[in-house]
Design a protein around this motif. Structure first.
Motif, short mmCIF file in Angstrom:
data_model
loop_
_atom_site.label_atom_id
_atom_site.label_comp_id
_atom_site.label_asym_id
_atom_site.label_seq_id
_atom_site.Cartn_x
_atom_site.Cartn_y
_atom_site.Cartn_z
N LEU A 74 43.39 7.92 54.49
CA LEU A 74 43.63 9.40 54.72
C LEU A 74 44.52 9.64 56.11
N ALA A 82 38.66 4.28 53.52
CA ALA A 82 39.16 5.47 53.00
C ALA A 82 39.57 6.55 54.40
N ILE A 83 39.00 6.47 55.37
CA ILE A 83 39.31 7.15 56.35
C ILE A 83 40.83 6.85 57.03
N VAL A 139 48.68 11.52 48.56
CA VAL A 139 47.50 11.00 49.58
C VAL A 139 46.51 10.44 48.80
N TYR A 140 46.07 11.06 47.57
CA TYR A 140 44.62 10.21 47.12
C TYR A 140 45.07 8.78 46.76
N SER A 152 48.21 8.37 55.40
CA SER A 152 48.82 9.15 54.40
C SER A 152 49.21 10.40 54.66
N ILE A 153 48.53 11.27 55.55
CA ILE A 153 48.77 12.49 56.10
C ILE A 153 49.67 12.47 57.37
N VAL A 187 44.70 6.64 49.75
CA VAL A 187 43.39 6.43 50.16
C VAL A 187 42.65 5.33 49.18
#
Length: 202
Positions: A159, A155-156, A116-117, A162-163, A120
């Protein structure tokens, strides 16, 4: 399909953005093309370096380079009166590029199976990297470093992708429009992140 469409949108938007800023700084024609291309592909190059993809992969995007060069040429040939309104609608192009490349960068990381990171970070770097290089080469303070909200939107997007909240092409396009709109709103209404200034005593 969404990948190719968003790549094309981001490439055109950032190529136009870089070319106009180069003309504002009174660069010659070579400088206009150079800054336009660097803005369009700088974020992707930085992303590739950090997530372990060969930078040479950029040279395989022949169609995207053609799109960038055509876009820069059109802007260079625009009437001066039209370009004089850049301050009114220039941030719109920047918002489109930020959003399109943020989504594309996150998709790229997810496709590689990165955590995930990493997705982002890929979204932020792809979305704002080209603009940072553009501003630095033009001698300007990068937008991403200002208090005004900019890279947070990228970044949002990273995220959410990625999730696995965003699952379909339709949802990707909706996310692209939402991030673009939020960036425009944050610029229009001067939304800012918290800042803290250190006062030095003499």
């Amino acid at each position: 399909m969404a990948w190719e469409v968003l790549s094309a949108i981001g490439t055109i938007a950032f190529a136009v953005s870089g070319a106009i800023i180069a003309m504002e700084e009174e660069y010659d024609i070579f400088g206009v093309y150079l800054l336009g291309v660097v803005t369009a592909f700088g974020g992707g190059a930085i992303r590739n370096l950090l997530i372990g993809v060969p930078v040479s992969a950029l040279w395989e995007q022949e169609f995207m380079f053609q799109l960038a060069l055509i876009s820069i040429t059109i802007v260079f040939l625009f009437p001066h009166k039209t370009l004089g309104h850049w301050n009114r609608w220039g941030h719109f192009f920047d918002a489109i590029g930020l959003s399109a490349f943020a989504v594309q960068g996150a998709l790229f990381a997810v496709e590689l199976g990165l955590p995930v990171y990493a997705a982002v970070v890929a979204a932020v770097l792809t979305g704002s990297g080209g603009g940072m290089v553009r501003d630095l080469l033009a001698g300007r303070k990068p937008l991403v470093l200002k208090a005004e909200i900019y890279a947070v939107w990228a970044a949002i997007a990273g995220l959410l992708i990625s999730i696995d909240v965003i699952r379909t092409d339709f949802m990707l396009y909706a996310l692209f429009l939402a991030i673009t709109s939020l960036r425009i709103l944050s610029y229009t209404y001067k939304w800012k992140l918290p800042t803290r200034k250190i006062l030095t005593t003499s």
